[in-house]
Motif scaffolding. Structure first.
Motif, PDB file in Angstrom:
ATOM      1  N   ARG A  61       0.888  -1.156   0.081  1.00 15.84           N
ATOM      2  CA  ARG A  61      -0.182  -0.074  -0.123  1.00 15.84           C
ATOM      3  C   ARG A  61       0.978   1.134   0.202  1.00 15.84           C
ATOM      4  NH1 ARG A  61      -3.109  -3.489   3.400  1.00 15.84           N
ATOM      5  NH2 ARG A  61      -4.897  -3.835   2.235  1.00 15.84           N
ATOM      6  N   ALA A  62       1.915   1.372   0.673  1.00 23.14           N
ATOM      7  CA  ALA A  62       2.911   2.222   0.819  1.00 23.14           C
ATOM      8  C   ALA A  62       3.529   2.668  -0.585  1.00 23.14           C
ATOM      9  CB  ALA A  62       3.981   2.288   1.920  1.00 23.14           C
ATOM     10  N   GLU A  63       3.760   1.485  -1.316  1.00 27.14           N
ATOM     11  CA  GLU A  63       4.264   1.677  -2.887  1.00 27.14           C
ATOM     12  C   GLU A  63       3.183   2.126  -3.717  1.00 27.14           C
ATOM     13  OE1 GLU A  63       5.936  -2.126  -3.213  1.00 27.14           O
ATOM     14  OE2 GLU A  63       7.575  -1.961  -1.646  1.00 27.14           O
ATOM     15  N   ARG A  64       2.097   2.294  -3.198  1.00 23.78           N
ATOM     16  CA  ARG A  64       0.842   2.721  -3.980  1.00 23.78           C
ATOM     17  C   ARG A  64       0.430   1.625  -5.154  1.00 23.78           C
ATOM     18  NH1 ARG A  64      -0.516   7.312  -2.105  1.00 23.78           N
ATOM     19  NH2 ARG A  64       0.817   8.927  -1.400  1.00 23.78           N
ATOM     20  N   LYS A  65       0.515   0.427  -4.623  1.00 20.83           N
ATOM     21  CA  LYS A  65       0.220  -0.721  -5.506  1.00 20.83           C
ATOM     22  C   LYS A  65      -1.663  -0.643  -5.658  1.00 20.83           C
ATOM     23  CE  LYS A  65       4.071  -2.720  -6.146  1.00 20.83           C
ATOM     24  NZ  LYS A  65       4.946  -2.585  -7.369  1.00 20.83           N
ATOM     25  N   SER A  66      -1.995  -1.041  -6.799  1.00 19.95           N
ATOM     26  CA  SER A  66      -3.642  -1.301  -7.103  1.00 19.95           C
ATOM     27  C   SER A  66      -4.137  -2.112  -6.193  1.00 19.95           C
ATOM     28  CB  SER A  66      -3.767  -1.431  -8.229  1.00 19.95           C
ATOM     29  OG  SER A  66      -3.580  -2.950  -8.781  1.00 19.95           O
ATOM     30  N   GLU A  67      -5.382  -2.014  -5.878  1.00 18.44           N
ATOM     31  CA  GLU A  67      -6.111  -3.005  -4.981  1.00 18.44           C
ATOM     32  C   GLU A  67      -6.093  -4.395  -5.490  1.00 18.44           C
ATOM     33  OE1 GLU A  67      -7.223  -2.623  -2.018  1.00 18.44           O
ATOM     34  OE2 GLU A  67      -6.169  -0.969  -1.864  1.00 18.44           O
ATOM     35  N   ALA A  68      -6.028  -4.452  -6.823  1.00 14.81           N
ATOM     36  CA  ALA A  68      -5.857  -5.784  -7.639  1.00 14.81           C
ATOM     37  C   ALA A  68      -4.349  -6.248  -7.287  1.00 14.81           C
ATOM     38  CB  ALA A  68      -6.235  -5.520  -9.127  1.00 14.81           C
ATOM     39  N   GLU A  69      -3.571  -5.594  -7.232  1.00 13.39           N
ATOM     40  CA  GLU A  69      -1.863  -6.169  -7.027  1.00 13.39           C
ATOM     41  C   GLU A  69      -1.919  -6.438  -5.520  1.00 13.39           C
ATOM     42  OE1 GLU A  69       0.921  -3.903  -9.931  1.00 13.39           O
ATOM     43  OE2 GLU A  69      -0.198  -2.641  -8.558  1.00 13.39           O
ATOM     44  N   ILE A  70      -2.676  -5.842  -4.832  1.00 11.76           N
ATOM     45  CA  ILE A  70      -2.715  -6.057  -3.355  1.00 11.76           C
ATOM     46  C   ILE A  70      -3.424  -7.535  -2.925  1.00 11.76           C
ATOM     47  CG2 ILE A  70      -3.535  -5.371  -0.911  1.00 11.76           C
ATOM     48  CD1 ILE A  70      -2.772  -2.384  -1.907  1.00 11.76           C
ATOM     49  N   GLU A  71      -4.503  -7.490  -3.737  1.00 14.26           N
ATOM     50  CA  GLU A  71      -5.317  -8.721  -3.449  1.00 14.26           C
ATOM     51  C   GLU A  71      -4.721 -10.034  -4.067  1.00 14.26           C
ATOM     52  OE1 GLU A  71      -8.568 -11.211  -2.307  1.00 14.26           O
ATOM     53  OE2 GLU A  71      -7.631  -9.451  -1.824  1.00 14.26           O
ATOM     54  N   ASP A  72      -4.051  -9.981  -5.123  1.00  8.92           N
ATOM     55  CA  ASP A  72      -3.065 -10.999  -5.695  1.00  8.92           C
ATOM     56  C   ASP A  72      -1.997 -11.364  -4.694  1.00  8.92           C
ATOM     57  OD1 ASP A  72      -4.687 -10.871  -8.071  1.00  8.92           O
ATOM     58  OD2 ASP A  72      -3.090  -9.967  -9.244  1.00  8.92           O
ATOM     59  N   ALA A  73      -1.376 -10.277  -3.907  1.00  8.86           N
ATOM     60  CA  ALA A  73      -0.460 -10.831  -2.812  1.00  8.86           C
ATOM     61  C   ALA A  73      -0.972 -11.370  -1.933  1.00  8.86           C
ATOM     62  CB  ALA A  73       0.379  -9.357  -2.614  1.00  8.86           C
ATOM     63  N   ARG A  74      -2.112 -10.935  -1.426  1.00  2.00           N
ATOM     64  CA  ARG A  74      -2.713 -11.499  -0.381  1.00  2.00           C
ATOM     65  C   ARG A  74      -3.176 -13.052  -0.477  1.00  2.00           C
ATOM     66  NH1 ARG A  74      -7.081 -13.653   1.431  1.00  2.00           N
ATOM     67  NH2 ARG A  74      -8.529 -12.951  -0.487  1.00  2.00           N
ATOM     68  N   ILE A  75      -3.547 -13.370  -1.763  1.00  2.00           N
ATOM     69  CA  ILE A  75      -3.859 -14.676  -2.052  1.00  2.00           C
ATOM     70  C   ILE A  75      -2.566 -15.407  -2.384  1.00  2.00           C
ATOM     71  CG2 ILE A  75      -4.943 -16.086  -4.299  1.00  2.00           C
ATOM     72  CD1 ILE A  75      -6.921 -13.690  -4.615  1.00  2.00           C
ATOM     73  N   ALA A  76      -1.404 -15.072  -2.871  1.00  2.00           N
ATOM     74  CA  ALA A  76      -0.128 -15.702  -2.929  1.00  2.00           C
ATOM     75  C   ALA A  76       0.590 -15.823  -1.820  1.00  2.00           C
ATOM     76  CB  ALA A  76       0.382 -15.057  -4.069  1.00  2.00           C
ATOM     77  N   TRP A  77       0.102 -15.322  -0.593  1.00  2.00           N
ATOM     78  CA  TRP A  77       0.937 -15.153   0.626  1.00  2.00           C
ATOM     79  C   TRP A  77       1.310 -16.315   1.220  1.00  2.00           C
ATOM     80  CZ3 TRP A  77       4.247 -12.226   2.848  1.00  2.00           C
ATOM     81  CH2 TRP A  77       4.512 -12.447   3.977  1.00  2.00           C
ATOM     82  N   PRO A  78       0.342 -17.356   1.239  1.00  2.00           N
ATOM     83  CA  PRO A  78       0.823 -18.764   1.690  1.00  2.00           C
ATOM     84  C   PRO A  78       2.017 -19.232   1.086  1.00  2.00           C
ATOM     85  CG  PRO A  78      -1.591 -18.647   1.736  1.00  2.00           C
ATOM     86  CD  PRO A  78      -0.953 -17.365   0.740  1.00  2.00           C
ATOM     87  N   ASP A  79       2.150 -19.170  -0.135  1.00  2.00           N
ATOM     88  CA  ASP A  79       3.241 -19.881  -0.910  1.00  2.00           C
ATOM     89  C   ASP A  79       4.644 -18.740  -0.775  1.00  2.00           C
ATOM     90  OD1 ASP A  79       2.032 -21.980  -1.912  1.00  2.00           O
ATOM     91  OD2 ASP A  79       1.249 -20.754  -3.703  1.00  2.00           O
ATOM     92  N   THR A  80       4.441 -17.463  -0.687  1.00  2.00           N
ATOM     93  CA  THR A  80       5.237 -16.514  -0.356  1.00  2.00           C
ATOM     94  C   THR A  80       5.968 -16.826   1.161  1.00  2.00           C
ATOM     95  OG1 THR A  80       4.314 -14.786  -1.727  1.00  2.00           O
ATOM     96  CG2 THR A  80       5.580 -14.105  -0.191  1.00  2.00           C
ATOM     97  N   TRP A  81       5.144 -17.070   2.298  1.00  2.00           N
ATOM     98  CA  TRP A  81       5.474 -17.186   3.503  1.00  2.00           C
ATOM     99  C   TRP A  81       6.293 -18.480   3.513  1.00  2.00           C
ATOM    100  CZ3 TRP A  81       6.100 -14.575   7.726  1.00  2.00           C
ATOM    101  CH2 TRP A  81       6.233 -15.307   8.859  1.00  2.00           C
ATOM    102  N   LYS A  82       5.717 -19.486   2.902  1.00  2.00           N
ATOM    103  CA  LYS A  82       6.584 -20.971   2.810  1.00  2.00           C
ATOM    104  C   LYS A  82       7.949 -20.536   2.339  1.00  2.00           C
ATOM    105  CE  LYS A  82       2.495 -23.827   2.653  1.00  2.00           C
ATOM    106  NZ  LYS A  82       1.641 -24.604   1.618  1.00  2.00           N
ATOM    107  N   ALA A  83       8.142 -19.821   1.260  1.00  2.00           N
ATOM    108  CA  ALA A  83       9.272 -19.579   0.548  1.00  2.00           C
ATOM    109  C   ALA A  83      10.086 -18.870   1.586  1.00  2.00           C
ATOM    110  CB  ALA A  83       9.003 -18.918  -0.709  1.00  2.00           C
ATOM    111  N   MET A  84       9.787 -17.916   2.163  1.00  2.00           N
ATOM    112  CA  MET A  84      10.450 -16.983   2.991  1.00  2.00           C
ATOM    113  C   MET A  84      11.082 -17.668   4.328  1.00  2.00           C
ATOM    114  SD  MET A  84       8.049 -13.590   3.204  1.00  2.00           S
ATOM    115  CE  MET A  84       8.795 -12.852   4.411  1.00  2.00           C
TER     116      MET A  84
END
Length: 153
Positions: A61-84
């Motif tokens: 949000r601070a990077e001024r991403k669109s709501e669609a990009e933020i929602e995509d990131a939220r959906i992808a979060w479980p895989d992102t978290w596992k990778a981290m």
């Protein structure tokens, strides 16, 4: 009045809902909800994951991403978290110390002893000498290098 059930989320929070809805939640999301509290280590891990997601989304949000990009990131979060988490575990593993010396094939049946920086320390070794060198302990390797240099003058 419908029967109520208390469900426990994996992060330690609870909610009360109609029993028919609670059974559906347990059936469809059994790994996240339970009728009993989750163990403390599971709760802690879930809280860390939720905190990570909140931080990640606030950065987007601070990077001024669109709501669609933020929602995509939220959906992808479980895989992102596992990778981290996998990267964290890998980084925490003790790294094998670099070998100070290694005999390497240089072509034409000749082998050279190289130091950790890739500089040639000793050349013109036979394959047998190189294989023996690579399986020797460090003190034996250093003795071999000194003896060979002394022989060669």
């Amino acid at each position: 009045m419908p029967e109520k059930m208390t469900l426990h989320f994996k992060d330690g929070s609870t909610t009360s809902m109609d029993a028919v809805d609670a059974r559906r939640v347990l059936r469809e999301h059994g790994g996240e909800w339970s009728t009993k509290p989750f163990p403390a280590d599971v709760q802690k891990a879930a809280q860390e994951e939720a905190d990570g997601l909140r931080l990640h989304l606030s950065k987007l949000r601070a990077e001024r991403k669109s709501e669609a990009e933020i929602e995509d990131a939220r959906i992808a979060w479980p895989d992102t978290w596992k990778a981290m988490q996998a990267a964290k575990v890998e980084a925490a593993k003790p790294q094998a110390a670099a070998k100070p010396y290694e005999a390497k094939h240089r072509g034409g049946g000749s082998y050279s002893i190289m130091n950790a920086e890739g500089q040639e320390v000793l050349d013109k070794l036979s394959k047998d000498d190189a294989e023996l060198f690579n399986t020797s302990a460090l003190d034996a390797q250093e003795s071999f290098i000194e003896a060979e240099k002394a022989k060669r003058g």
